[in-house]
Motif scaffolding. Structure first.
Motif, PDB file in Angstrom:
ATOM      1  N   PHE A  57     -12.595  -2.566   7.057  1.00 35.71           N
ATOM      2  CA  PHE A  57     -11.674  -3.122   6.863  1.00 35.71           C
ATOM      3  C   PHE A  57     -10.376  -2.795   7.552  1.00 35.71           C
ATOM      4  CE2 PHE A  57     -13.261  -5.971   5.855  1.00 35.71           C
ATOM      5  CZ  PHE A  57     -13.032  -7.573   5.251  1.00 35.71           C
ATOM      6  N   VAL A  58      -9.052  -2.521   8.035  1.00 32.83           N
ATOM      7  CA  VAL A  58      -7.609  -1.811   7.547  1.00 32.83           C
ATOM      8  C   VAL A  58      -6.855  -3.104   7.868  1.00 32.83           C
ATOM      9  CG1 VAL A  58      -6.570  -1.150   9.232  1.00 32.83           C
ATOM     10  CG2 VAL A  58      -8.094  -0.838   9.446  1.00 32.83           C
ATOM     11  N   VAL A  59      -5.715  -2.929   6.613  1.00 32.20           N
ATOM     12  CA  VAL A  59      -4.947  -3.933   6.587  1.00 32.20           C
ATOM     13  C   VAL A  59      -3.630  -3.072   6.929  1.00 32.20           C
ATOM     14  CG1 VAL A  59      -3.408  -5.368   4.436  1.00 32.20           C
ATOM     15  CG2 VAL A  59      -6.009  -4.266   5.024  1.00 32.20           C
ATOM     16  N   LEU A  60      -2.214  -4.171   8.074  1.00 33.28           N
ATOM     17  CA  LEU A  60      -1.410  -4.184   8.487  1.00 33.28           C
ATOM     18  C   LEU A  60      -0.308  -5.045   8.212  1.00 33.28           C
ATOM     19  CD1 LEU A  60       0.381  -2.505  10.796  1.00 33.28           C
ATOM     20  CD2 LEU A  60      -0.566  -3.919  12.260  1.00 33.28           C
ATOM     21  N   THR A  61       0.659  -4.335   6.987  1.00 30.30           N
ATOM     22  CA  THR A  61       2.213  -5.164   6.534  1.00 30.30           C
ATOM     23  C   THR A  61       3.112  -5.291   7.597  1.00 30.30           C
ATOM     24  OG1 THR A  61       0.891  -5.176   4.784  1.00 30.30           O
ATOM     25  CG2 THR A  61       3.367  -5.680   4.935  1.00 30.30           C
ATOM     26  N   VAL A  62       3.266  -6.326   7.841  1.00 29.14           N
ATOM     27  CA  VAL A  62       4.195  -6.655   9.049  1.00 29.14           C
ATOM     28  C   VAL A  62       5.379  -7.024   7.622  1.00 29.14           C
ATOM     29  CG1 VAL A  62       5.791  -7.494  11.218  1.00 29.14           C
ATOM     30  CG2 VAL A  62       3.029  -7.111  10.988  1.00 29.14           C
ATOM     31  N   SER A  63       6.826  -5.944   7.631  1.00 23.81           N
ATOM     32  CA  SER A  63       7.551  -6.147   7.009  1.00 23.81           C
ATOM     33  C   SER A  63       9.023  -4.875   7.531  1.00 23.81           C
ATOM     34  CB  SER A  63       7.216  -5.911   5.804  1.00 23.81           C
ATOM     35  OG  SER A  63       8.466  -6.079   4.498  1.00 23.81           O
ATOM     36  N   SER A  64      10.186  -5.502   7.584  1.00 25.62           N
ATOM     37  CA  SER A  64      10.702  -4.151   7.288  1.00 25.62           C
ATOM     38  C   SER A  64      11.152  -4.081   5.755  1.00 25.62           C
ATOM     39  CB  SER A  64      12.305  -4.376   8.261  1.00 25.62           C
ATOM     40  OG  SER A  64      11.493  -4.337   9.230  1.00 25.62           O
ATOM     41  N   SER A  65      11.432  -4.169   4.602  1.00 28.11           N
ATOM     42  CA  SER A  65      11.754  -4.529   3.222  1.00 28.11           C
ATOM     43  C   SER A  65      10.841  -4.252   2.332  1.00 28.11           C
ATOM     44  CB  SER A  65      12.482  -5.818   2.903  1.00 28.11           C
ATOM     45  OG  SER A  65      11.355  -6.708   3.407  1.00 28.11           O
ATOM     46  N   ARG A  66       9.754  -4.556   2.915  1.00 28.02           N
ATOM     47  CA  ARG A  66       8.403  -3.591   2.255  1.00 28.02           C
ATOM     48  C   ARG A  66       7.536  -1.629   2.257  1.00 28.02           C
ATOM     49  NH1 ARG A  66       4.277  -7.998   2.797  1.00 28.02           N
ATOM     50  NH2 ARG A  66       6.341  -9.526   2.790  1.00 28.02           N
ATOM     51  N   HIS A  86     -16.993  -4.326   0.968  1.00 29.76           N
ATOM     52  CA  HIS A  86     -16.008  -4.039   1.835  1.00 29.76           C
ATOM     53  C   HIS A  86     -15.541  -2.850   1.742  1.00 29.76           C
ATOM     54  CE1 HIS A  86     -17.944  -7.223   3.835  1.00 29.76           C
ATOM     55  NE2 HIS A  86     -17.300  -8.371   3.056  1.00 29.76           N
ATOM     56  N   VAL A  87     -15.161  -1.779   2.979  1.00 28.68           N
ATOM     57  CA  VAL A  87     -14.576  -1.065   2.268  1.00 28.68           C
ATOM     58  C   VAL A  87     -13.286  -1.251   3.652  1.00 28.68           C
ATOM     59  CG1 VAL A  87     -14.497   1.759   3.591  1.00 28.68           C
ATOM     60  CG2 VAL A  87     -16.897   0.606   2.893  1.00 28.68           C
ATOM     61  N   VAL A  88     -12.250  -0.546   3.087  1.00 26.82           N
ATOM     62  CA  VAL A  88     -10.791  -0.514   2.910  1.00 26.82           C
ATOM     63  C   VAL A  88     -10.745   1.227   3.507  1.00 26.82           C
ATOM     64  CG1 VAL A  88      -7.981  -0.696   3.098  1.00 26.82           C
ATOM     65  CG2 VAL A  88     -10.004  -2.309   1.965  1.00 26.82           C
ATOM     66  N   ARG A  89     -10.388   1.194   5.709  1.00 30.86           N
ATOM     67  CA  ARG A  89     -10.411   2.387   5.966  1.00 30.86           C
ATOM     68  C   ARG A  89      -8.172   2.741   5.688  1.00 30.86           C
ATOM     69  NH1 ARG A  89     -15.460   4.423   6.228  1.00 30.86           N
ATOM     70  NH2 ARG A  89     -16.353   2.565   7.705  1.00 30.86           N
ATOM     71  N   ASP A  90      -7.815   1.607   6.025  1.00 30.19           N
ATOM     72  CA  ASP A  90      -6.199   1.920   6.169  1.00 30.19           C
ATOM     73  C   ASP A  90      -6.200   1.222   5.248  1.00 30.19           C
ATOM     74  OD1 ASP A  90      -4.655   3.818   6.585  1.00 30.19           O
ATOM     75  OD2 ASP A  90      -5.035   4.569   8.446  1.00 30.19           O
ATOM     76  N   ARG A  91      -4.231   1.712   5.082  1.00 28.60           N
ATOM     77  CA  ARG A  91      -3.529   0.507   4.406  1.00 28.60           C
ATOM     78  C   ARG A  91      -1.854   0.513   5.460  1.00 28.60           C
ATOM     79  NH1 ARG A  91      -2.155  -1.212  -0.881  1.00 28.60           N
ATOM     80  NH2 ARG A  91      -0.067  -2.267   0.401  1.00 28.60           N
TER      81      ARG A  91
END
Length: 170
Positions: free
Chosen positions: A19-28, A48-53
């Motif tokens: 998995f990769v997690v991409l957060t869309v935010s201009s404030s976080r 699962h494996v989280v490869r990147d955030r």
């Protein structure tokens, strides 16, 4: 309850997805990104494996560029994007990422809004959560709300990601 055929497909589905997690935010930032942190935590708890955030600003070019790079990685099975799926002027995630989809998974958004309706009522219609296939990667666009992200992960993404991957990679 799942039918025997669905159970059989799930049993043959790959485990230990990347998995990769991409957060869309201009404030976080990564440090205060509660939804991204929870998504990654739930994926790990499920084996699962989280490869990147990553966190990217809510601008179409930035969102699409980050998603394109992540989708192109050979070590990514599932990209979970959170944030920017509502109707405010800055909510551009679906417009930024949908052009990258080769196929849309319409049932994901439909089921997510149905599950959300049970929790938040008619406000569920304000979500533009969607999922699709881009190359060899499953992509899920979730709301930025921690509760909504957890609902989507627990009820939809984690139970079916392996099954979906096995179907698309046949």
């Amino acid at each position: 309850m799942p039918t025997d055929a669905v159970r059989d497909h799930r049993e043959r589905a790959p485990e230990g997805l990347s998995f990769v997690v991409l957060t869309v935010s201009s404030s976080r930032s990564l440090e205060d990104d509660e939804s991204g942190h929870r998504i990654a935590e739930l994926a790990r708890e499920d084996g699962h494996v989280v490869r990147d955030r990553m966190v990217v600003s809510d601008e179409t070019v930035a969102i699409r560029g980050a998603a394109r790079v992540l989708i192109g990685r050979s070590d990514v099975d599932v990209l979970v994007v959170n944030g920017g799926t509502g109707f405010s002027p800055g909510d551009l995630t679906p417009e930024a990422i949908r052009p990258l989809f080769e196929r849309v998974i319409p049932g994901f958004g439909e089921l997510f809004r149905s599950l959300s309706f049970e929790e938040v009522g008619a406000a569920a219609m304000l979500s533009r959560a969607v999922a699709g296939i881009a190359g060899e990667t499953l992509v899920f666009l979730l709301p930025g709300s921690p509760a909504a992200a957890e609902l989507a992960m627990r009820k939809l993404v984690l139970p079916e990601a392996g099954h979906l991957l096995s179907q698309m990679r046949r």
